[in-house]
Design a protein around this motif. Structure first.
Motif, mmCIF file in Angstrom:
data_model
loop_
_atom_site.group_PDB
_atom_site.id
_atom_site.type_symbol
_atom_site.label_atom_id
_atom_site.label_comp_id
_atom_site.label_asym_id
_atom_site.label_seq_id
_atom_site.Cartn_x
_atom_site.Cartn_y
_atom_site.Cartn_z
ATOM 1 N N ARG A 194 1.641 1.393 -17.594
ATOM 2 C CA ARG A 194 3.053 1.125 -17.625
ATOM 3 C C ARG A 194 3.547 0.087 -16.768
ATOM 4 O O ARG A 194 3.165 -0.006 -15.887
ATOM 5 N N VAL A 195 4.700 -0.534 -17.220
ATOM 6 C CA VAL A 195 5.318 -1.563 -16.407
ATOM 7 C C VAL A 195 6.078 -0.694 -15.259
ATOM 8 O O VAL A 195 6.839 0.143 -15.443
ATOM 9 N N THR A 196 5.861 -1.351 -14.066
ATOM 10 C CA THR A 196 6.251 -0.554 -12.956
ATOM 11 C C THR A 196 6.991 -1.694 -12.020
ATOM 12 O O THR A 196 6.077 -2.382 -11.414
ATOM 13 N N PRO A 197 8.253 -1.533 -11.750
ATOM 14 C CA PRO A 197 8.904 -2.973 -11.041
ATOM 15 C C PRO A 197 8.564 -2.436 -9.484
ATOM 16 O O PRO A 197 8.327 -1.272 -8.976
ATOM 17 N N VAL A 198 8.131 -3.421 -8.644
ATOM 18 C CA VAL A 198 7.883 -3.142 -7.204
ATOM 19 C C VAL A 198 8.837 -3.914 -6.551
ATOM 20 O O VAL A 198 9.217 -5.032 -6.667
ATOM 21 N N GLU A 199 8.808 -3.767 -5.134
ATOM 22 C CA GLU A 199 9.480 -4.468 -4.096
ATOM 23 C C GLU A 199 8.438 -4.715 -2.938
ATOM 24 O O GLU A 199 7.942 -3.911 -2.511
ATOM 25 N N ILE A 200 8.441 -5.959 -2.637
ATOM 26 C CA ILE A 200 7.192 -6.479 -1.822
ATOM 27 C C ILE A 200 7.730 -7.168 -0.705
ATOM 28 O O ILE A 200 9.149 -7.616 -0.706
ATOM 29 N N GLY A 201 6.846 -7.166 0.565
ATOM 30 C CA GLY A 201 7.438 -7.553 1.735
ATOM 31 C C GLY A 201 6.746 -8.845 2.099
ATOM 32 O O GLY A 201 6.467 -9.830 1.531
ATOM 33 N N HIS A 202 5.797 -8.670 3.029
ATOM 34 C CA HIS A 202 4.938 -9.925 3.664
ATOM 35 C C HIS A 202 3.767 -9.824 2.729
ATOM 36 O O HIS A 202 3.439 -8.991 1.993
ATOM 37 N N MET A 203 3.322 -11.244 2.338
ATOM 38 C CA MET A 203 2.370 -11.533 1.751
ATOM 39 C C MET A 203 1.297 -12.523 2.108
ATOM 40 O O MET A 203 1.321 -13.017 3.069
ATOM 41 N N THR A 204 -0.035 -12.303 1.824
ATOM 42 C CA THR A 204 -1.182 -13.006 2.244
ATOM 43 C C THR A 204 -1.600 -13.764 1.096
ATOM 44 O O THR A 204 -1.078 -13.518 0.100
ATOM 45 N N ASP A 205 -2.699 -14.680 1.174
ATOM 46 C CA ASP A 205 -3.272 -15.166 0.085
ATOM 47 C C ASP A 205 -4.014 -14.268 -1.029
ATOM 48 O O ASP A 205 -4.427 -14.552 -2.028
ATOM 49 N N ARG A 206 -4.248 -12.948 -0.318
ATOM 50 C CA ARG A 206 -4.982 -11.981 -1.319
ATOM 51 C C ARG A 206 -4.139 -10.541 -1.347
ATOM 52 O O ARG A 206 -4.081 -10.160 -2.687
ATOM 53 N N ASN A 207 -3.203 -9.966 -0.464
ATOM 54 C CA ASN A 207 -2.764 -8.975 -0.591
ATOM 55 C C ASN A 207 -1.222 -9.058 -0.352
ATOM 56 O O ASN A 207 -0.751 -10.221 0.184
ATOM 57 N N ALA A 208 -0.278 -8.224 -0.959
ATOM 58 C CA ALA A 208 0.988 -8.019 -0.737
ATOM 59 C C ALA A 208 1.792 -6.697 -0.292
ATOM 60 O O ALA A 208 0.795 -5.585 -0.782
ATOM 61 N N GLU A 209 2.383 -6.705 0.785
ATOM 62 C CA GLU A 209 3.115 -5.229 1.140
ATOM 63 C C GLU A 209 4.038 -4.788 0.179
ATOM 64 O O GLU A 209 4.939 -5.619 -0.213
ATOM 65 N N ILE A 210 3.618 -3.668 -0.204
ATOM 66 C CA ILE A 210 4.534 -2.927 -1.003
ATOM 67 C C ILE A 210 5.310 -2.134 -0.476
ATOM 68 O O ILE A 210 5.123 -1.248 0.383
ATOM 69 N N LEU A 211 6.817 -2.237 -0.537
ATOM 70 C CA LEU A 211 7.905 -1.708 -0.082
ATOM 71 C C LEU A 211 8.241 -0.236 -0.809
ATOM 72 O O LEU A 211 8.609 0.569 -0.365
ATOM 73 N N SER A 212 8.321 -0.405 -2.212
ATOM 74 C CA SER A 212 8.592 0.499 -3.074
ATOM 75 C C SER A 212 8.097 0.258 -4.363
ATOM 76 O O SER A 212 7.752 -0.696 -4.758
ATOM 77 N N GLY A 213 8.039 1.445 -5.110
ATOM 78 C CA GLY A 213 7.530 1.354 -6.490
ATOM 79 C C GLY A 213 6.089 1.882 -7.016
ATOM 80 O O GLY A 213 5.757 2.306 -7.683
ATOM 81 N N LEU A 214 5.268 1.928 -5.793
ATOM 82 C CA LEU A 214 3.909 2.444 -5.949
ATOM 83 C C LEU A 214 3.565 3.428 -4.747
ATOM 84 O O LEU A 214 4.379 3.219 -3.606
ATOM 85 N N ASP A 215 2.369 4.153 -4.976
ATOM 86 C CA ASP A 215 2.177 5.155 -3.906
ATOM 87 C C ASP A 215 0.696 4.508 -3.722
ATOM 88 O O ASP A 215 -0.118 4.169 -4.327
ATOM 89 N N ALA A 216 0.129 4.983 -2.481
ATOM 90 C CA ALA A 216 -1.205 5.083 -2.236
ATOM 91 C C ALA A 216 -2.149 5.677 -3.471
ATOM 92 O O ALA A 216 -1.881 6.821 -3.813
ATOM 93 N N ASP A 217 -3.250 5.044 -3.720
ATOM 94 C CA ASP A 217 -4.308 5.546 -4.593
ATOM 95 C C ASP A 217 -3.870 5.380 -5.977
ATOM 96 O O ASP A 217 -4.751 5.656 -6.836
ATOM 97 N N ASP A 218 -2.686 4.518 -6.283
ATOM 98 C CA ASP A 218 -2.360 4.442 -7.693
ATOM 99 C C ASP A 218 -3.213 3.081 -8.037
ATOM 100 O O ASP A 218 -3.726 2.218 -7.287
ATOM 101 N N ARG A 219 -3.392 3.049 -9.304
ATOM 102 C CA ARG A 219 -4.219 2.254 -9.983
ATOM 103 C C ARG A 219 -3.533 1.311 -10.539
ATOM 104 O O ARG A 219 -2.654 1.630 -11.434
ATOM 105 N N ILE A 220 -3.844 0.037 -10.510
ATOM 106 C CA ILE A 220 -3.092 -0.954 -11.070
ATOM 107 C C ILE A 220 -4.024 -2.232 -11.718
ATOM 108 O O ILE A 220 -5.228 -2.191 -11.474
ATOM 109 N N VAL A 221 -3.340 -2.717 -12.763
ATOM 110 C CA VAL A 221 -4.115 -3.911 -13.403
ATOM 111 C C VAL A 221 -3.935 -5.151 -12.940
ATOM 112 O O VAL A 221 -2.956 -5.911 -12.180
ATOM 113 N N LEU A 222 -5.500 -5.826 -12.765
ATOM 114 C CA LEU A 222 -5.620 -7.132 -12.125
ATOM 115 C C LEU A 222 -5.249 -8.111 -13.217
ATOM 116 O O LEU A 222 -6.041 -8.017 -14.463
ATOM 117 N N TYR A 223 -4.616 -9.273 -12.886
ATOM 118 C CA TYR A 223 -4.699 -10.378 -13.943
ATOM 119 C C TYR A 223 -4.248 -9.967 -15.137
ATOM 120 O O TYR A 223 -4.685 -10.074 -16.219
#
Length: 403
Positions: free
Chosen positions: A356-385
């Motif tokens: 399911r397409v889920t809009p998210v709001e991100i905060g700080h980013m690194t070269d690997r991870n991004a901070e999720i401010l809204s749209g997802l919860d812990a332990d949610d599974r998402i698709v890579l690439y």
């Protein structure tokens, strides 16, 4: 009747078989994807750049005078104490003399010898005049007792004796001067190697000493050689007084503050070293990157919190991670799962076997991870690439499970 029932059963079975085949043929195949789990864990946003270790205070030891440098017996890395001699400097040998100069010096020696002989003749004359003056004074003194010689004549003879003594002293001084001139002319005739180093100035040498307790970092003059004034001989420093210089882009330097935390990796050890940003230099410089791009960079100076490892030395390459932001509990998702959707950020969140397409709001980013401010919860599974074939509601299958 039985025959009709049998035919009905056969027909139903055939219909079911055909329907199943059609369903299987047109059933949508699940899309194989890589999955990741949204996690809440510590997060660091850093600026990563190569750095160089350096001893904070490096002492350059140079030759204070021109002379002949002894061979340095110490090696790079040897410990050395304050006041300990590194090497010694002897006086230089005289230069070679050409035929013309030698002829001139020989003439000067002959002239100096003639001057000595002339001064000796003058000394003999002065001594003879002194003896005559002394004899005349003695006679005048005896005659003055019987008033044959006047007091004024006696005083004149005493003065003549004093003048004769002065002339003798002058002649003796002139002989010493002429002999010194002869010795000077003979010394200028000396060729290299004819005079021992110890005899050149009556002393052995001038010692070049270390100003601090430390180790020898470099030797610029190892072999015996002639040294000029200010010639660099060695560099010494204290390996415990270590700092790290990191040149960062000027745009990144603005985000780094003195006192910020830093991590040092790739220095050769297994553990990262804790460091603190001591200062950001106020002036930048231009540096051409490996791609040929001119970049404005600024030096950041880091100080290790703990004493440096014994294996870490002066001029070693390290990788510095300058922390610009940190959080102990940040909701994070891999940046490879995030993509642009109508100018905003979105991910494919897994609901059962459906993406399911889920809009998210991100905060700080690194070269690997991004901070999720809204749209997802812990332990949610998402698709890579996520690929172009993946749509909202697509049936998916975990590639790791399928394999």
């Amino acid at each position: 009747m039985a025959s009709k029932l049998f035919k009905s059963i056969i027909g139903l079975a055939a219909a079911a078989f055909v329907g199943g085949a059609i369903y299987i043929a047109f059933k949508p195949n699940p899309v194989l994807v890589d999955l990741a789990t949204v996690a809440q864990e510590p997060m660091l946003v850093t600026v990563e750049e190569d750095g160089i270790t350096r001893i904070r205070n490096v002492y350059a030891i140079s030759s204070p005078i021109a002379g002949h440098l002894d061979r340095v017996t110490s090696s790079v890395g040897d410990p050395i104490g304050a006041g300990e001699a590194i090497t010694s400097i002897h006086p230089l040998d005289p230069p070679f003399i050409d035929t013309r100069t030698r002829t001139e010096l020989m003439a000067a020696i002959d002239a100096a010898r003639s001057g000595v002989a002339l001064a000796e003749v003058e000394l003999t004359r002065a001594r003879t005049a002194r003896d005559l003056a002394k004899a005349s004074q003695n006679r005048a003194t005896e005659l003055a007792r019987t008033n044959i010689v006047s007091e004024s004549a006696l005083e004149r003879m005493v003065g003549e004796l004093d003048l004769a003594n002065a002339q003798v002293a002058s002649a003796e001084a002139m002989i010493a001067l002429r002999r010194a001139e002869l010795a000077s002319a003979q010394a200028r005739l000396t060729q290299p190697g004819q005079t021992p180093i110890e005899a050149a100035n009556g002393q052995c040498c001038l010692e070049i000493i270390s100003p601090i307790d430390g180790i020898i970092l470099s030797l610029n003059a190892k072999s015996e050689q002639a040294a000029s004034v200010g010639q660099l001989i060695a560099e010494v420093g204290d390996p415990a007084d270590l700092e790290i210089t990191v040149d960062v882009l000027s745009a990144d330097a603005v985000r780094v503050r003195p006192g910020s935390r830093a991590l040092i990796t790739d220095w050769g050890g297994d553990q990262a070293l804790e460091a603190v940003v001591e200062r950001i230099e106020p002036s930048g410089f231009t540096k051409v990157s490996a791609l040929g791009i001119s970049e404005q960079r600024v030096n950041a100076i880091l100080t290790l919190k703990d004493p440096p490892p014994a294996d870490l030395g002066h001029g070693f390459r390290v990788l510095a991670h300058l922390v610009t932001w940190s959080s102990q509990e940040a909701l994070q998702a891999p940046v490879s799962a995030i993509y642009r959707l109508n100018g905003d950020w979105a991910v494919f969140r897994i609901e059962g076997d459906t993406a399911r397409v889920t809009p998210v709001e991100i905060g700080h980013m690194t070269d690997r991870n991004a901070e999720i401010l809204s749209g997802l919860d812990a332990d949610d599974r998402i698709v890579l690439y996520p690929g172009d074939t993946l749509e909202d509601g697509s049936l998916i299958a975990d590639r790791a499970t399928a394999d």
